[in-house]
Design a protein around this motif. Structure first.
Motif, PDB file in Angstrom:
ATOM      1  N   ASN A 134       0.850  -1.199   0.000  1.00 53.94           N
ATOM      2  CA  ASN A 134       0.000   0.000   0.000  1.00 53.94           C
ATOM      3  C   ASN A 134       0.881   1.242   0.000  1.00 53.94           C
ATOM      4  O   ASN A 134       2.058   1.174   0.287  1.00 53.94           O
ATOM      5  CB  ASN A 134      -0.851   0.111   1.275  1.00 53.94           C
ATOM      6  CG  ASN A 134      -1.263  -1.211   1.839  1.00 53.94           C
ATOM      7  OD1 ASN A 134      -0.468  -2.138   1.925  1.00 53.94           O
ATOM      8  ND2 ASN A 134      -2.500  -1.304   2.232  1.00 53.94           N
ATOM      9  N   GLU A 135       0.238   2.391  -0.209  1.00 56.78           N
ATOM     10  CA  GLU A 135       0.991   3.638  -0.074  1.00 56.78           C
ATOM     11  C   GLU A 135       1.240   3.901   1.410  1.00 56.78           C
ATOM     12  O   GLU A 135       0.449   3.501   2.266  1.00 56.78           O
ATOM     13  CB  GLU A 135       0.259   4.814  -0.735  1.00 56.78           C
ATOM     14  CG  GLU A 135      -1.148   5.024  -0.268  1.00 56.78           C
ATOM     15  CD  GLU A 135      -1.823   6.245  -0.912  1.00 56.78           C
ATOM     16  OE1 GLU A 135      -1.213   6.927  -1.741  1.00 56.78           O
ATOM     17  OE2 GLU A 135      -2.982   6.496  -0.559  1.00 56.78           O
ATOM     18  N   ILE A 136       2.331   4.564   1.704  1.00 58.11           N
ATOM     19  CA  ILE A 136       2.686   4.869   3.093  1.00 58.11           C
ATOM     20  C   ILE A 136       2.382   6.338   3.338  1.00 58.11           C
ATOM     21  O   ILE A 136       3.021   7.221   2.766  1.00 58.11           O
ATOM     22  CB  ILE A 136       4.166   4.534   3.370  1.00 58.11           C
ATOM     23  CG1 ILE A 136       4.394   3.031   3.120  1.00 58.11           C
ATOM     24  CG2 ILE A 136       4.548   4.891   4.813  1.00 58.11           C
ATOM     25  CD1 ILE A 136       5.829   2.576   3.227  1.00 58.11           C
ATOM     26  N   ILE A 137       1.353   6.569   4.159  1.00 59.63           N
ATOM     27  CA  ILE A 137       0.855   7.936   4.352  1.00 59.63           C
ATOM     28  C   ILE A 137       0.940   8.331   5.817  1.00 59.63           C
ATOM     29  O   ILE A 137       0.183   9.157   6.296  1.00 59.63           O
ATOM     30  CB  ILE A 137      -0.608   8.063   3.867  1.00 59.63           C
ATOM     31  CG1 ILE A 137      -1.491   6.997   4.548  1.00 59.63           C
ATOM     32  CG2 ILE A 137      -0.698   7.932   2.365  1.00 59.63           C
ATOM     33  CD1 ILE A 137      -2.966   7.236   4.409  1.00 59.63           C
ATOM     34  N   ASP A 138       1.879   7.735   6.519  1.00 62.88           N
ATOM     35  CA  ASP A 138       1.968   8.030   7.948  1.00 62.88           C
ATOM     36  C   ASP A 138       3.403   8.225   8.410  1.00 62.88           C
ATOM     37  O   ASP A 138       3.706   8.046   9.578  1.00 62.88           O
ATOM     38  CB  ASP A 138       1.289   6.926   8.759  1.00 62.88           C
ATOM     39  CG  ASP A 138       1.771   5.551   8.351  1.00 62.88           C
ATOM     40  OD1 ASP A 138       2.921   5.444   7.891  1.00 62.88           O
ATOM     41  OD2 ASP A 138       1.008   4.588   8.488  1.00 62.88           O
ATOM     42  N   TYR A 139       4.269   8.635   7.501  1.00 61.38           N
ATOM     43  CA  TYR A 139       5.631   8.979   7.890  1.00 61.38           C
ATOM     44  C   TYR A 139       5.812  10.440   7.499  1.00 61.38           C
ATOM     45  O   TYR A 139       6.197  10.759   6.361  1.00 61.38           O
ATOM     46  CB  TYR A 139       6.635   8.077   7.177  1.00 61.38           C
ATOM     47  CG  TYR A 139       8.059   8.256   7.665  1.00 61.38           C
ATOM     48  CD1 TYR A 139       8.411   7.820   8.938  1.00 61.38           C
ATOM     49  CD2 TYR A 139       9.019   8.885   6.887  1.00 61.38           C
ATOM     50  CE1 TYR A 139       9.710   7.991   9.407  1.00 61.38           C
ATOM     51  CE2 TYR A 139      10.315   9.057   7.340  1.00 61.38           C
ATOM     52  CZ  TYR A 139      10.658   8.607   8.604  1.00 61.38           C
ATOM     53  OH  TYR A 139      11.938   8.782   9.069  1.00 61.38           O
ATOM     54  N   PRO A 140       5.501  11.338   8.458  1.00 59.31           N
ATOM     55  CA  PRO A 140       5.431  12.760   8.118  1.00 59.31           C
ATOM     56  C   PRO A 140       6.648  13.259   7.340  1.00 59.31           C
ATOM     57  O   PRO A 140       7.782  13.024   7.732  1.00 59.31           O
ATOM     58  CB  PRO A 140       5.330  13.443   9.486  1.00 59.31           C
ATOM     59  CG  PRO A 140       4.628  12.442  10.326  1.00 59.31           C
ATOM     60  CD  PRO A 140       5.164  11.115   9.869  1.00 59.31           C
ATOM     61  N   LEU A 183       7.572  12.422   4.284  1.00 59.31           N
ATOM     62  CA  LEU A 183       7.998  11.561   3.172  1.00 59.31           C
ATOM     63  C   LEU A 183       6.863  10.630   2.757  1.00 59.31           C
ATOM     64  O   LEU A 183       6.589   9.639   3.423  1.00 59.31           O
ATOM     65  CB  LEU A 183       9.226  10.734   3.582  1.00 59.31           C
ATOM     66  CG  LEU A 183       9.742   9.732   2.552  1.00 59.31           C
ATOM     67  CD1 LEU A 183      10.251  10.439   1.309  1.00 59.31           C
ATOM     68  CD2 LEU A 183      10.870   8.887   3.141  1.00 59.31           C
ATOM     69  N   TYR A 184       6.222  10.963   1.658  1.00 61.68           N
ATOM     70  CA  TYR A 184       5.175  10.095   1.115  1.00 61.68           C
ATOM     71  C   TYR A 184       5.846   9.045   0.235  1.00 61.68           C
ATOM     72  O   TYR A 184       6.798   9.348  -0.490  1.00 61.68           O
ATOM     73  CB  TYR A 184       4.186  10.930   0.288  1.00 61.68           C
ATOM     74  CG  TYR A 184       3.314  10.081  -0.584  1.00 61.68           C
ATOM     75  CD1 TYR A 184       2.158   9.506  -0.064  1.00 61.68           C
ATOM     76  CD2 TYR A 184       3.657   9.824  -1.911  1.00 61.68           C
ATOM     77  CE1 TYR A 184       1.368   8.679  -0.847  1.00 61.68           C
ATOM     78  CE2 TYR A 184       2.871   9.002  -2.703  1.00 61.68           C
ATOM     79  CZ  TYR A 184       1.732   8.432  -2.173  1.00 61.68           C
ATOM     80  OH  TYR A 184       0.957   7.618  -2.946  1.00 61.68           O
ATOM     81  N   ALA A 185       5.354   7.809   0.315  1.00 61.51           N
ATOM     82  CA  ALA A 185       5.888   6.769  -0.573  1.00 61.51           C
ATOM     83  C   ALA A 185       4.720   5.963  -1.118  1.00 61.51           C
ATOM     84  O   ALA A 185       3.840   5.565  -0.361  1.00 61.51           O
ATOM     85  CB  ALA A 185       6.843   5.858   0.190  1.00 61.51           C
ATOM     86  N   LYS A 186       4.739   5.722  -2.418  1.00 60.07           N
ATOM     87  CA  LYS A 186       3.578   5.015  -2.984  1.00 60.07           C
ATOM     88  C   LYS A 186       3.539   3.547  -2.563  1.00 60.07           C
ATOM     89  O   LYS A 186       2.490   2.921  -2.617  1.00 60.07           O
ATOM     90  CB  LYS A 186       3.474   5.223  -4.501  1.00 60.07           C
ATOM     91  CG  LYS A 186       4.431   4.426  -5.317  1.00 60.07           C
ATOM     92  CD  LYS A 186       4.101   4.557  -6.807  1.00 60.07           C
ATOM     93  CE  LYS A 186       5.014   3.632  -7.588  1.00 60.07           C
ATOM     94  NZ  LYS A 186       5.445   4.153  -8.857  1.00 60.07           N
ATOM     95  N   ASN A 187       4.663   3.028  -2.127  1.00 58.64           N
ATOM     96  CA  ASN A 187       4.671   1.695  -1.501  1.00 58.64           C
ATOM     97  C   ASN A 187       5.977   1.525  -0.720  1.00 58.64           C
ATOM     98  O   ASN A 187       6.827   2.415  -0.725  1.00 58.64           O
ATOM     99  CB  ASN A 187       4.492   0.580  -2.544  1.00 58.64           C
ATOM    100  CG  ASN A 187       5.538   0.645  -3.626  1.00 58.64           C
ATOM    101  OD1 ASN A 187       6.725   0.839  -3.342  1.00 58.64           O
ATOM    102  ND2 ASN A 187       5.127   0.507  -4.869  1.00 58.64           N
ATOM    103  N   GLY A 188       6.098   0.358  -0.085  1.00 63.05           N
ATOM    104  CA  GLY A 188       7.252   0.142   0.772  1.00 63.05           C
ATOM    105  C   GLY A 188       8.565   0.098   0.016  1.00 63.05           C
ATOM    106  O   GLY A 188       9.619   0.448   0.555  1.00 63.05           O
ATOM    107  N   LYS A 189       8.498  -0.334  -1.252  1.00 60.89           N
ATOM    108  CA  LYS A 189       9.722  -0.414  -2.042  1.00 60.89           C
ATOM    109  C   LYS A 189      10.307   0.987  -2.260  1.00 60.89           C
ATOM    110  O   LYS A 189      11.517   1.186  -2.186  1.00 60.89           O
ATOM    111  CB  LYS A 189       9.405  -1.088  -3.382  1.00 60.89           C
ATOM    112  CG  LYS A 189      10.580  -1.793  -3.985  1.00 60.89           C
ATOM    113  CD  LYS A 189      10.212  -2.532  -5.246  1.00 60.89           C
ATOM    114  CE  LYS A 189      11.461  -2.692  -6.101  1.00 60.89           C
ATOM    115  NZ  LYS A 189      11.134  -3.104  -7.469  1.00 60.89           N
ATOM    116  N   VAL A 190       9.423   1.937  -2.536  1.00 59.85           N
ATOM    117  CA  VAL A 190       9.876   3.319  -2.729  1.00 59.85           C
ATOM    118  C   VAL A 190      10.501   3.848  -1.439  1.00 59.85           C
ATOM    119  O   VAL A 190      11.570   4.463  -1.452  1.00 59.85           O
ATOM    120  CB  VAL A 190       8.701   4.216  -3.176  1.00 59.85           C
ATOM    121  CG1 VAL A 190       9.097   5.691  -3.143  1.00 59.85           C
ATOM    122  CG2 VAL A 190       8.223   3.816  -4.564  1.00 59.85           C
TER     123      VAL A 190
END
Lengths: 322, 322
Positions: A47-53, A55-62
């Motif tokens: 999933n996208e990571i939207i909870d690391y203020p 730094l948005y990442a579209k998934n864990g690989k990014v």
């Protein structure tokens, strides 16, 4: 034997952050990672990571790539493909294996950051299924189960979220939970009870997984001792996670749930050994942010300890521990 | 009166992270910030930030912008220019003032994230100096003190780091510390003792700051009760920080050092009030990473509490607190 002030075991977010902080504080450090790359469980987040203020990442690989770039820029020291064969707490030595080479390292402080992995049912057919590669992400793989039948096993957020995603992708879903009530948040429970293509089976355990080339059916047993079988095309195990604390069980205090017990700094029952991240954190409270926070605190503390040991300002040490 | 499940006071990294997590977990929230923009102490960081894994920022302002953008993208709810006039814990209400409008808000849970500010000497002339705007960053402002005389007051990392930066910019530096030994890391102590343009004055307190348009001299008193004066062009106060806990002292347990006392989740002595970030963290362990980590944990916990209150699975609550 090579001596390193702080050896960090595990290259997920917690371990990487600890190394970044050690580097920043001028602490002699080495991170050891058993896999061929850094990132730990990050790469399994689809999933996208939207909870690391910040730094948005579209998934864990990014996010893994961002963290690795940051780690390398910082100039952190590490070794990949490095397996820990044993830890001797009394002599403060690790026996490690990198490729075919076995070596001993001496540490002053050890930071355990080996994370956690999925909990297993421990039933016949399960390890064979995993060995065949039948381990799927509900987020990334859901569309391949359109018009197929899947079993999702578990009662927490991840189980229910997975069941919803699969149902929305037009799979027929059995949601199987060993207890009466779900632990998942109520919003998820509301949704699963309303979906027509999710069949909820509570008070029931999976006792066996069948299939040769791929999963074909599962055996179940409910709390009234009634056994039955279901034809399924895949099994999604979502019964929780298990800290990777096996290697250190005899060295530090480990709770019943296998989490390493630490104080608020991160110190374990052995004053030379610290733990951070999912190996010591209740999965309910686990996050990349909190792993990094724990790493920062441990690294700062060890930096102060090492500095104070050099200058013997022992009074200062006793004062700063919260 | 408007009800909000979770009200967060303070818009620094801790408060912003708490709001981001609340939003992500579907928790009704509102962040209140007294200043005209979000970011808290971030904008006062003039050095590069190299310890927030994944996001490098050349200074605090850049990080403030990244955090604010993330916060806005997430759709967090907040109000700026909003002062807290009073908190009534028994009725769970806040009296707030926004511009000229006074309003009451009802909360279910309150998260204190008001951070900390610099500690003051509390001597004559100090507040006048601050009011005149004579508050400098050693990093950003050092070159304006070339060939000038400055006093740096304090004995920790920030004091010594500031003294070194100013000395390297060719200022003549008095480093004034009330005790015999520095608390700063030994690397810094080594450097300051070697710099010819840093004069170390230990066991000495500043008793007064003089100057009309700008600082001209300071009075000092050493531990042998000897008084003396020094001509200086600026005073850098680096005697530590002070949590902004004034407003809540009568509501929750506060330690001798004015830090709010919390458990490992972030709960204060009042079960409806939580604290995160620098208002409850020993400055030695404070970091953006750990503030965010604390915020994630509190938000997750409150989300679980709110969910469980709706569904009255009280047994579950008692189980998940570490």
């Amino acid at each position: 034997m090579k001596h390193i002030d702080v050896i960090i075991i595990g290259g997920g977010p917690a371990g990487m952050s600890a190394a970044i902080w050690c580097k920043r504080l001028g602490v002699d450090h080495l991170l050891l990672e058993k896999e061929e790359k850094l990132g730990g469980q990050l790469t399994q987040i689809h999933n996208e990571i939207i909870d690391y203020p910040g730094l948005y990442a579209k998934n864990g690989k990014v996010m893994q790539q961002e963290f690795a770039a940051y780690f390398h820029n910082a100039g952190c020291l590490y070794r990949l493909h490095t397996k820990i064969l044993s830890i001797d707490a009394s002599s403060k030595t690790l026996k490690i294996q990198q490729e075919n080479k076995i070596e001993k390292l001496h540490f002053h402080y050890l930071v355990l950051a080996m994370g956690s992995g999925p909990k297993l049912l421990e039933v016949p057919g399960e390890r064979e299924m995993i060995a065949r590669g039948e381990v799927y992400s509900a987020t990334a793989d859901r569309y391949r189960f359109k018009n197929k039948v899947v079993a999702v096993v578990g009662g927490g957020d991840r189980a229910l979220e997975g069941a919803i995603l699969l149902a929305d992708a037009d799979a027929a879903v059995y949601l199987i939970h060993r207890s009466e009530n779900f632990k998942a948040r109520s919003q998820y429970v509301d949704i699963v009870t309303k979906k027509e293509n999710i069949k909820i089976i509570t008070n029931t355990r999976v006792t066996s997984i069948h299939g040769e080339q791929c999963v074909t059916s599962i055996d179940l047993l409910n709390n009234k001792e009634k056994a039955f079988s279901l034809k399924v095309d895949a099994v999604f195990l979502r019964i929780g996670s298990k800290p990777n604390s096996e290697l250190v069980k005899s060295l530090v205090k480990v709770a019943e749930n296998e989490l390493i017990v630490t104080d608020r700094i991160g110190q374990t029952s052995n004053s030379a050994i610290y733990a951070i991240g999912d190996i010591c954190t209740n999965p309910l409270f686990s996050s990349i942010a909190s792993s990094n926070g724990q790493a920062a605190i441990v690294a700062k503390y060890l930096s102060l300890l090492l500095t104070n040991e050099q200058t013997s300002k022992h009074k200062f040490i006793s004062k700063f521990k919260p």
